[in-house]
Structure formats: structure tokens, C-alpha cells
Design a protein around this motif. Structure first.
Motif, PDB file in Angstrom:
ATOM      1  N   VAL A 276      -8.964  -5.922 -41.806  1.00  0.00           N
ATOM      2  CA  VAL A 276      -8.374  -5.370 -40.579  1.00  0.00           C
ATOM      3  C   VAL A 276      -9.369  -4.471 -39.859  1.00  0.00           C
ATOM      4  O   VAL A 276     -10.112  -3.711 -40.480  1.00  0.00           O
ATOM      5  CB  VAL A 276      -7.068  -4.603 -40.904  1.00  0.00           C
ATOM      6  CG1 VAL A 276      -6.574  -3.829 -39.693  1.00  0.00           C
ATOM      7  CG2 VAL A 276      -6.001  -5.573 -41.363  1.00  0.00           C
TER       8      VAL A 276
ATOM      9  N   GLU B   3     -10.220  -2.648 -35.572  1.00  0.00           N
ATOM     10  CA  GLU B   3      -9.657  -2.330 -34.255  1.00  0.00           C
ATOM     11  C   GLU B   3     -10.080  -3.393 -33.260  1.00  0.00           C
ATOM     12  O   GLU B   3     -11.224  -3.844 -33.265  1.00  0.00           O
ATOM     13  CB  GLU B   3     -10.152  -0.966 -33.771  1.00  0.00           C
ATOM     14  CG  GLU B   3      -9.549   0.195 -34.530  1.00  0.00           C
ATOM     15  CD  GLU B   3     -10.012   1.534 -33.995  1.00  0.00           C
ATOM     16  OE1 GLU B   3     -10.950   1.574 -33.162  1.00  0.00           O
ATOM     17  OE2 GLU B   3      -9.438   2.547 -34.410  1.00  0.00           O
ATOM     18  N   CYS B   4      -9.163  -3.776 -32.386  1.00  0.00           N
ATOM     19  CA  CYS B   4      -9.488  -4.687 -31.293  1.00  0.00           C
ATOM     20  C   CYS B   4     -10.547  -4.020 -30.412  1.00  0.00           C
ATOM     21  O   CYS B   4     -10.385  -2.870 -30.006  1.00  0.00           O
ATOM     22  CB  CYS B   4      -8.228  -4.995 -30.485  1.00  0.00           C
ATOM     23  SG  CYS B   4      -8.525  -5.950 -28.972  1.00  0.00           S
TER      24      CYS B   4
ATOM     25  N   ASN C 253      -5.903  -1.941 -30.557  1.00  0.00           N
ATOM     26  CA  ASN C 253      -4.873  -2.405 -31.481  1.00  0.00           C
ATOM     27  C   ASN C 253      -5.550  -2.763 -32.796  1.00  0.00           C
ATOM     28  O   ASN C 253      -6.768  -2.857 -32.860  1.00  0.00           O
ATOM     29  CB  ASN C 253      -4.181  -3.640 -30.869  1.00  0.00           C
ATOM     30  CG  ASN C 253      -2.927  -4.047 -31.617  1.00  0.00           C
ATOM     31  OD1 ASN C 253      -2.448  -3.353 -32.504  1.00  0.00           O
ATOM     32  ND2 ASN C 253      -2.378  -5.184 -31.243  1.00  0.00           N
TER      33      ASN C 253
ATOM     34  N   CYS D 197      -6.168  -5.599 -35.794  1.00  0.00           N
ATOM     35  CA  CYS D 197      -6.104  -7.052 -35.928  1.00  0.00           C
ATOM     36  C   CYS D 197      -7.140  -7.483 -36.957  1.00  0.00           C
ATOM     37  O   CYS D 197      -7.871  -6.662 -37.491  1.00  0.00           O
ATOM     38  CB  CYS D 197      -6.354  -7.729 -34.583  1.00  0.00           C
ATOM     39  SG  CYS D 197      -7.916  -7.259 -33.800  1.00  0.00           S
ATOM     40  N   SER D 198      -7.196  -8.781 -37.208  1.00  0.00           N
ATOM     41  CA  SER D 198      -8.151  -9.280 -38.200  1.00  0.00           C
ATOM     42  C   SER D 198      -9.337  -9.983 -37.549  1.00  0.00           C
ATOM     43  O   SER D 198     -10.172 -10.545 -38.241  1.00  0.00           O
ATOM     44  CB  SER D 198      -7.442 -10.226 -39.177  1.00  0.00           C
ATOM     45  OG  SER D 198      -6.831 -11.274 -38.470  1.00  0.00           O
ATOM     46  N   SER D 199      -9.406  -9.959 -36.218  1.00  0.00           N
ATOM     47  CA  SER D 199     -10.551 -10.552 -35.526  1.00  0.00           C
ATOM     48  C   SER D 199     -11.086  -9.545 -34.512  1.00  0.00           C
ATOM     49  O   SER D 199     -10.595  -8.420 -34.429  1.00  0.00           O
ATOM     50  CB  SER D 199     -10.147 -11.857 -34.837  1.00  0.00           C
ATOM     51  OG  SER D 199      -9.065 -11.640 -33.954  1.00  0.00           O
TER      52      SER D 199
ATOM     53  N   CYS E 210      -7.461  -8.762 -30.388  1.00  0.00           N
ATOM     54  CA  CYS E 210      -6.103  -9.002 -30.871  1.00  0.00           C
ATOM     55  C   CYS E 210      -5.434 -10.128 -30.078  1.00  0.00           C
ATOM     56  O   CYS E 210      -5.909 -10.537 -29.022  1.00  0.00           O
ATOM     57  CB  CYS E 210      -5.273  -7.722 -30.791  1.00  0.00           C
ATOM     58  SG  CYS E 210      -4.827  -7.202 -29.116  1.00  0.00           S
ATOM     59  N   GLU E 211      -4.304 -10.608 -30.584  1.00  0.00           N
ATOM     60  CA  GLU E 211      -3.570 -11.708 -29.941  1.00  0.00           C
ATOM     61  C   GLU E 211      -3.083 -11.334 -28.545  1.00  0.00           C
ATOM     62  O   GLU E 211      -3.007 -12.180 -27.662  1.00  0.00           O
ATOM     63  CB  GLU E 211      -2.378 -12.126 -30.805  1.00  0.00           C
ATOM     64  CG  GLU E 211      -2.755 -12.847 -32.073  1.00  0.00           C
ATOM     65  CD  GLU E 211      -1.549 -13.287 -32.880  1.00  0.00           C
ATOM     66  OE1 GLU E 211      -0.405 -13.166 -32.377  1.00  0.00           O
ATOM     67  OE2 GLU E 211      -1.743 -13.753 -34.020  1.00  0.00           O
TER      68      GLU E 211
ATOM     69  N   CYS F 106      -4.559  -9.294 -26.363  1.00  0.00           N
ATOM     70  CA  CYS F 106      -5.684  -9.324 -25.419  1.00  0.00           C
ATOM     71  C   CYS F 106      -6.168 -10.741 -25.127  1.00  0.00           C
ATOM     72  O   CYS F 106      -6.707 -11.001 -24.052  1.00  0.00           O
ATOM     73  CB  CYS F 106      -6.844  -8.471 -25.947  1.00  0.00           C
ATOM     74  SG  CYS F 106      -6.565  -6.699 -25.770  1.00  0.00           S
TER      75      CYS F 106
ATOM     76  N   VAL G  37      -1.402   3.056 -32.420  1.00  0.00           N
ATOM     77  CA  VAL G  37      -0.913   1.703 -32.701  1.00  0.00           C
ATOM     78  C   VAL G  37       0.582   1.708 -33.025  1.00  0.00           C
ATOM     79  O   VAL G  37       1.303   0.775 -32.666  1.00  0.00           O
ATOM     80  CB  VAL G  37      -1.735   1.050 -33.836  1.00  0.00           C
ATOM     81  CG1 VAL G  37      -1.157  -0.294 -34.242  1.00  0.00           C
ATOM     82  CG2 VAL G  37      -3.191   0.879 -33.404  1.00  0.00           C
TER      83      VAL G  37
ATOM     84  N   TRP H 201       3.397  -0.797 -31.415  1.00  0.00           N
ATOM     85  CA  TRP H 201       4.376  -1.576 -32.181  1.00  0.00           C
ATOM     86  C   TRP H 201       5.795  -1.242 -31.739  1.00  0.00           C
ATOM     87  O   TRP H 201       6.648  -2.123 -31.660  1.00  0.00           O
ATOM     88  CB  TRP H 201       4.217  -1.308 -33.670  1.00  0.00           C
ATOM     89  CG  TRP H 201       2.981  -1.908 -34.268  1.00  0.00           C
ATOM     90  CD1 TRP H 201       2.070  -2.715 -33.642  1.00  0.00           C
ATOM     91  CD2 TRP H 201       2.506  -1.741 -35.596  1.00  0.00           C
ATOM     92  NE1 TRP H 201       1.056  -3.055 -34.511  1.00  0.00           N
ATOM     93  CE2 TRP H 201       1.297  -2.481 -35.717  1.00  0.00           C
ATOM     94  CE3 TRP H 201       2.968  -1.037 -36.709  1.00  0.00           C
ATOM     95  CZ2 TRP H 201       0.569  -2.531 -36.903  1.00  0.00           C
ATOM     96  CZ3 TRP H 201       2.232  -1.090 -37.880  1.00  0.00           C
ATOM     97  CH2 TRP H 201       1.064  -1.824 -37.977  1.00  0.00           C
TER      98      TRP H 201
END
Length: 199
Positions: free
Chosen positions: A55, A57-58, A63, A65-67, A70-71, A73, A89, A93
Motif C-alpha cells: 500500500v 499514497e496515490c 488516497n 492504494c496499491s498502485s 488510485c481507482e 483518479c 483518508v 472513505w
């Protein structure tokens, strides 16, 4: 004190640092985990290791995320010109739980605080200002906690955006003074978002 006792005390001390847990609550939690070692402790340890490794930060909004992004963005459906600015964050949520906001977010990572030496550069305010033109933003919604620090931060951001040619709004009814978004119910957040007003 044996090594096992030292390990247990270390775990209790670490758990006691978590929000909402003091030494007594941490002790109870650790004893429960020890009793339920196979179904709880081992999977919890594995999950914590996985999250620690993957994990982040975007890079765009802050946010988690794992990449790299984030989804939210990367979703074209969320690119509607609205950015909702939140403190952390947990607040993002909370907003997402209400399912009322369809735009993108910007997580500041805290609020301005002269006492704690937290200025705009310690937060993600410069990154927010960069995003305004780059993403074709038309409205910035300041969804900051109704605390002194939150409102000070909101006014600072509104001042910075005065000449940016964007509409600046804040959450309205339903958010009590001194209230924090993470503790509000979904209906209150939805009502506050719908009744936002210009700053």
C-alpha cells in the motif's frame, strides 16, 4: 522476565499506540489474539505484512492504494471538474460511504497548525493548486472538519483559489461545529454535500 513475556509486552505497547486503544484495551486485545492465535493472529500478521509491503499514497490525490494512482483518479467517470478536499483518508472513505459525491478527491494529510509548525508546504496544498488547471477543475468543495484548524485551513485554501476561476464551496447543514467527518452517518454527509454553499 522471559523473552515471551517481553514479546507480549512489546505487542501490548505497540497496540496501545493505536487510536482508540489505551494500555488496558491493548492488553485485552492482545490476550484475545493470543487465545485465537490460529484463526486471528496469524492471518492478521500476514495481512499487516501484505499491506505494509504493497500500500502507498496515490501520487495525485493522496488516497491510499496499491498502485501509483488510485481507482478514483484513474476513472474517467470521476473527471467531472469537481474536487472534494478532505483532511485525511478516513474522511475520503466517509464521503465515499455516502455515495453522493461523483468527482475526485484531494487529501491534505492534516490541517494548518501554527502550534505544530504545520504550514501549507507540510500539507498537499501546493499539489492541489497544481491540479486545478491540469485537470480542468470547475469546483473545489472544502469538506474539512468543523474545527478551528479545519476552518482555518478552508479559509486559507479559499484565499489561494480566489483568482483561480473556480467555484469554491464548503459542506453546509448537518456537520456540527467540532464534528469530524469520519464519525458522521452517511445521510448527514449526503445532506451536507447537497446543501454546500459558496465560501
Amino acid at each position: 522476565m522471559s523473552d515471551t513475556d517481553t514479546d507480549i509486552q512489546t505487542l501490548i505497547d505497540m497496540m496501545a499506540r493505536l487510536p482508540g486503544l489505551g494500555p488496558r484495551s491493548a492488553r485485552r486485545a492482545v490476550l484475545h489474539l493470543i487465545k485465537k492465535r490460529a484463526p486471528l493472529m496469524a492471518p492478521l500478521g500476514a495481512a499487516m505484512q501484505s499491506v505494509a509491503a504493497s500500500v502507498r499514497e496515490c501520487a495525485n490525490c493522496g488516497n491510499i492504494c496499491s498502485s501509483n494512482l488510485c481507482e478514483i483518479c484513474t476513472s474517467n467517470k470521476r473527471a467531472n471538474g469537481e474536487i472534494c478536499v478532505v483532511q485525511d483518508v478516513a474522511d475520503l472513505w466517509a464521503m465515499e460511504r455516502g455515495k453522493a459525491f461523483k468527482g475526485r478527491y484531494h487529501v491534505l494529510g492534516g490541517t494548518l497548525s501554527a502550534l505544530d509548525a504545520i504550514g501549507p508546504d507540510e500539507l498537499r496544498i501546493p499539489r492541489l493548486l497544481d491540479r486545478i488547471g491540469a485537470e480542468g477543475v470547475t469546483e473545489v468543495i472544502l469538506a474539512l472538519n468543523a474545527t478551528v484548524e479545519g476552518q482555518t485551513t478552508a479559509h486559507y485554501i479559499a484565499d489561494q483559489l480566489e483568482t483561480a476561476g473556480v467555484r469554491v464551496t464548503s459542506l453546509a447543514q448537518g456537520v456540527p461545529i467540532g464534528g469530524e467527518l469520519d464519525y458522521l452517518d452517511d445521510g448527514t454527509i449526503s445532506a451536507a454535500l447537497k446543501a454546500r454553499k459558496s465560501v
